[in-house]
Write an enzyme that holds these catalytic residues in place. Structure first.
Site, mmCIF file in Angstrom:
data_model
loop_
_atom_site.group_PDB
_atom_site.id
_atom_site.type_symbol
_atom_site.label_atom_id
_atom_site.label_comp_id
_atom_site.label_asym_id
_atom_site.label_seq_id
_atom_site.Cartn_x
_atom_site.Cartn_y
_atom_site.Cartn_z
ATOM 1 N N TYR A 187 1.019 -4.315 -15.937
ATOM 2 C CA TYR A 187 0.611 -4.044 -14.555
ATOM 3 C C TYR A 187 -0.800 -4.608 -14.387
ATOM 4 O O TYR A 187 -1.224 -5.469 -15.164
ATOM 5 C CB TYR A 187 0.703 -2.517 -14.354
ATOM 6 C CG TYR A 187 0.571 -2.039 -12.936
ATOM 7 C CD1 TYR A 187 1.413 -2.512 -11.937
ATOM 8 C CD2 TYR A 187 -0.401 -1.103 -12.592
ATOM 9 C CE1 TYR A 187 1.281 -2.065 -10.629
ATOM 10 C CE2 TYR A 187 -0.526 -0.648 -11.291
ATOM 11 C CZ TYR A 187 0.311 -1.139 -10.313
ATOM 12 O OH TYR A 187 0.173 -0.693 -9.023
ATOM 13 N N LYS A 258 6.192 -3.472 -10.883
ATOM 14 C CA LYS A 258 6.262 -2.180 -10.187
ATOM 15 C C LYS A 258 7.510 -1.416 -10.620
ATOM 16 O O LYS A 258 7.478 -0.214 -10.847
ATOM 17 C CB LYS A 258 6.296 -2.394 -8.669
ATOM 18 C CG LYS A 258 4.990 -2.931 -8.087
ATOM 19 C CD LYS A 258 4.026 -1.828 -7.703
ATOM 20 C CE LYS A 258 2.696 -2.403 -7.218
ATOM 21 N NZ LYS A 258 1.697 -1.386 -6.896
ATOM 22 N N GLU A 330 6.060 -4.608 -0.942
ATOM 23 C CA GLU A 330 4.914 -4.798 -1.820
ATOM 24 C C GLU A 330 4.275 -6.154 -1.588
ATOM 25 O O GLU A 330 4.959 -7.193 -1.584
ATOM 26 C CB GLU A 330 5.388 -4.692 -3.282
ATOM 27 C CG GLU A 330 4.284 -4.526 -4.287
ATOM 28 C CD GLU A 330 3.546 -3.189 -4.178
ATOM 29 O OE1 GLU A 330 4.201 -2.134 -4.144
ATOM 30 O OE2 GLU A 330 2.304 -3.219 -4.116
ATOM 31 N N ASP A 354 1.364 -0.750 -0.341
ATOM 32 C CA ASP A 354 -0.044 -1.140 -0.184
ATOM 33 C C ASP A 354 -0.722 -0.338 0.915
ATOM 34 O O ASP A 354 -1.919 -0.070 0.842
ATOM 35 C CB ASP A 354 -0.143 -2.642 0.094
ATOM 36 C CG ASP A 354 0.452 -3.427 -1.051
ATOM 37 O OD1 ASP A 354 -0.084 -3.343 -2.155
ATOM 38 O OD2 ASP A 354 1.500 -4.079 -0.850
ATOM 39 N N ASN A 495 -7.923 -5.203 -6.614
ATOM 40 C CA ASN A 495 -7.285 -5.673 -7.852
ATOM 41 C C ASN A 495 -7.157 -7.186 -7.819
ATOM 42 O O ASN A 495 -7.103 -7.768 -6.737
ATOM 43 C CB ASN A 495 -5.879 -5.066 -7.976
ATOM 44 C CG ASN A 495 -5.924 -3.561 -8.109
ATOM 45 O OD1 ASN A 495 -6.743 -3.022 -8.824
ATOM 46 N ND2 ASN A 495 -5.033 -2.891 -7.395
#
Ligand SMILES: NC(=O)C1=CN([C@@H]2O[C@H](COP(=O)(O)OP(=O)(O)OC[C@H]3O[C@@H](n4cnc5c(N)ncnc54)[C@H](OP(=O)(O)O)[C@@H]3O)[C@@H](O)[C@H]2O)C=CC1
Ligand SMILES: CC(=O)C(=O)O
Ligand SMILES: [Mg+2]
Length: 648
Positions: A187, A258, A330, A354, A495
């Protein structure tokens, strides 16, 4: 970021090559019950009664019923579907159609060196494997040892994805054996790098690539998928992959990652998860120029054609997998993400991770921070760097939470200020750029261009970064936060790590150790003036697996916004005083599987209370029920059905 993987003594692992059947049975008893408890995922608990236990450990995934007893909900379908393909979801049924040799080559069924001598003989694969047999635990240690030999994180990722292809149960058991060190590899942050290099490292297909050229035939493509019992889809179109921008089909690493967390963190069975990339092209020229690029080599298709394509996908998914199939959006681009959420949220079992998942995890962190700052939520003033999916999602949920404390919507909105690429969002901003939900947070104020000036003038108590602008929280800004607040709350949510607004070290150093800090990607503990801080990971991975598990277990058909609020509260309740004391606003990552269970149970309670559940009868003990549905990483006997009459 370099990840340390624990070393393992290989000593007990090396054995002579000759085995008696008796030895095999002792080590690899064919009943899964005989496999020892270590084969179950390891959980550090945080709830009150269990926290009394000395090492706060228990086996969450214990008490498994056999798959047969689970038939009424998350059951496996018959092994043969309409197309005559075997459904690998059920080990107990698959053998009737899968040869021993295919078992060795099929990740879902493969046990590698854990096939017992008896199994090897019965399956006709005796001689295809070296003489040694290993327990699954020994295999895990071998994997960890191998993984440690790779010097860079991308190679570790490639190894782990290869393991997933080769031996699915072993992959999940290995990941679950050391969540803290494995999560950064499968991840964020490493998945970001993997997406950037996805075409280069592409070897085995995972999930489904549905391209704009398939428009008009999306259902036919979904029919090709060999599993009928898909309960959750994670879909991206690759336009906003983490903070890395438009990566086109290379974004597939995200839904794959995910959904790996769906299984690793929430025990949702892998065959019930389907990663999907909708490939409509990419606007990133360097990707279009890459001769290895695996996606469509043209600019993004937009407008009505794109919308119709997404619409066709949604309808086809429901037609193929049912109304209860959860569809997680996503890493779509900003304008599409909000539109699709509004368009589909009332007619499909869907959410946007998100916007909503992030909102929930961030609000949870804010809730936990109140115990340190000794304030109520409504007393806080929050400034966002960024006014996109993440920031607007969080702001909207904070408003809901403040309203629950008794504020009006107008009052609550006034506590929130946002900075986007054009500066502070204010009414009638000369630079413009205020659209959609940004209007809710456009207040009467003179325009301010820089975040530093915004922080100086508005004096926020909470500063949240979600704009993918690396180092946006400068030493000056961090210092101002510390000058204005006894305990400034600072979240660097962007991120991957390379996009973080500041590092943990910077947050603590420039606030003289006052910061109450969390970040989207993990940072190691940091010691400042003798105190060691363990910053929590404010990442939606604390939320989406648990919500998905609850939604699936209650067979919810649509997901109201309240679900994200109650999940935020539930997660915050799991934060102990000891966690806060060491600077963490989230339960330790080691307990994230337990967090998923607790959130799922809360979501189920809510679903039955509000009448949105459609699984009946309502399970009386939700946690027990959920656990009974979860994936078991133990190998199953490969021979129990070999002699059974094939089910047709
Ligand atoms: N920790 C977590 O769980 C999550 C983290 N994220 C991270 O958050 C980041 C943003 O994601 P998301 O909100 O979906 O992205 P969006 O594209 O929706 O939003 C980005 C926002 O950043 C703003 N922005 C761009 N440049 C600047 C600048 N120089 N100064 C201030 N604001 C700027 C944009 O402004 P404008 O509106 O003017 O274009 C926009 O409002 C990503 O890094 C993502 O990885 C996302 C989801 C979950
Ligand atoms: C965590 C996540 O969903 C993101 O950064 O997009
Ligand atoms: Mg995301």
């Amino acid at each position: 970021m370099s990840t340390k993987i624990a070393q393992f003594s290989y000593e007990k692992f090396i054995k002579d090559g000759v085995y008696s059947t008796e030895q095999h049975q002792q080590q690899n008893g064919s009943s899964s019950d005989q496999l020892n408890n270590k084969n179950k995922l390891n959980i550090r608990t945080v709830d009150s009664e269990l926290s009394k236990q000395k090492d706060r450990k228990r086996f969450l995934f214990g008490n498994f019923k056999s798959d047969d007893s689970n038939k009424n909900n998350m059951s496996d379908n018959n092994c043969r579907d309409r197309l005559g393909q075997w459904s690998s979801g059920s080990d107990s049924e698959a053998p009737c159609l899968v040869s021993g040799n295919d078992r060795l080559r099929t990740g879902r069924l493969n046990k590698g060196l854990a096939f017992t001598l008896e199994e090897r003989q019965a399956l006709g694969i005796h001689g295809f494997l070296p003489a040694v047999t290993r327990t699954q635990e020994e295999q895990v240690q071998h994997c960890i040892q191998l993984l440690a030999r790779y010097e860079n994180d991308l190679d570790k990722y490639i190894y782990l994805m290869g393991l997933l292809d080769r031996n699915e149960r072993l992959f999940y058991r290995t990941v679950s054996s050391d969540i803290v060190n494995m999560m950064p590899l499968i991840y964020t942050p490493v998945v970001g790098l993997a997406c950037q290099k996805y075409s280069l490292i592409y070897q085995q297909p995972k999930g489904m690539f549905i391209t704009i050229n398939d428009k008009g035939h999306v259902y036919d493509l979904l029919k090709n998928w060999p599993e009928n019992d898909v309960r959750a889809i994670c879909v991206t179109d690759g336009e906003r992959i983490l903070g890395l921008g438009d990566l086109g089909a290379n974004g597939m690493g995200i839904p794959v990652g995910k959904l790996a967390l769906y299984t690793a963190l929430a025990g949702i069975k892998p065959h019930q998860c389907l990663p999907v990339t909708l490939d409509v092209g990419t606007n990133t020229q360097s990707i279009l120029d890459d001769p290895l690029y695996i996606g469509l080599k043209h600019k993004r298709v937009t407008g009505q054609v794109y919308d119709d394509f997404v619409d066709e996908f949604m309808k086809a998914a429901v037609r193929r997998f049912g109304q209860n199939c959860l569809i997680q959006f996503e890493d779509f681009g900003n304008s599409n993400a909000f539109r699709f959420l509004d368009k589909y949220r009332n007619n499909y079992c869907t959410f946007n991770d998100d916007i909503q998942g992030t909102a929930s995890v961030a609000l949870s962190g804010v809730f936990a921070s109140l115990r340190i700052t000794k304030t109520s939520l409504s007393e806080n003033k929050i400034v966002f760097q960024g006014a996109g999916e993440a920031a607007l999602g969080i702001a909207g949920l904070i408003v809901m939470a403040m309203m629950a404390e008794g504020m009006t919507q107008e009052e609550a909105r006034k506590r929130i200020w946002m900075v986007d690429s054009k500066g502070l969002i204010v009414k009638d901003r000369p630079k413009g750029g205020i659209s959609g939900h940004k209007h809710d947070f456009a207040h009467e104020h003179e325009p301010i261009d820089s975040l530093a000036d915004v922080v100086k003038q508005l004096k926020p108590t909470v500063l949240i970064g979600a704009a993918a602008i690396a180092k946006a929280f400068t030493p000056e800004i961090l210092k101002t936060m510390a000058d204005n607040n006894e305990r400034p709350v600072i979240f660097a949510l962007s991120n991957p790590t390379s996009k973080a607004e500041c590092t943990a070290e910077e947050a603590y150093t420039h606030t003289d150790g006052k910061a109450v800090f969390a970040s989207g990607s993990p940072f190691p503990p940091f010691t400042y003036k003798g105190k060691t801080f363990h910053p929590g990971q404010g990442n939606n991975s604390y939320i989406f697996p648990g919500i998905a598990l609850g939604v699936i277990c209650a067979a919810v058909k649509k997901i109201p916004e309240d679900v994200f609020l109650i999940s935020a509260k539930r997660l915050a309740e799991l934060v102990t005083e000891a966690d806060l004391e060491q600077g963490s606003l989230y339960p330790p990552l080691e307990t994230i599987q337990l967090c998923s269970l607790k959130i799922a149970a809360k979501v189920m309670d809510y679903a039955y209370e509000t009448g949105i559940a459609s699984y009946f009868p309502e399970p009386q003990n939700k946690e027990e029920f959920i656990q009974s549905q979860m994936y078991n990483t133990n190998y199953k006997s490969a021979i129990q059905n070999v002699y059974a009459w094939p089910k047709l």
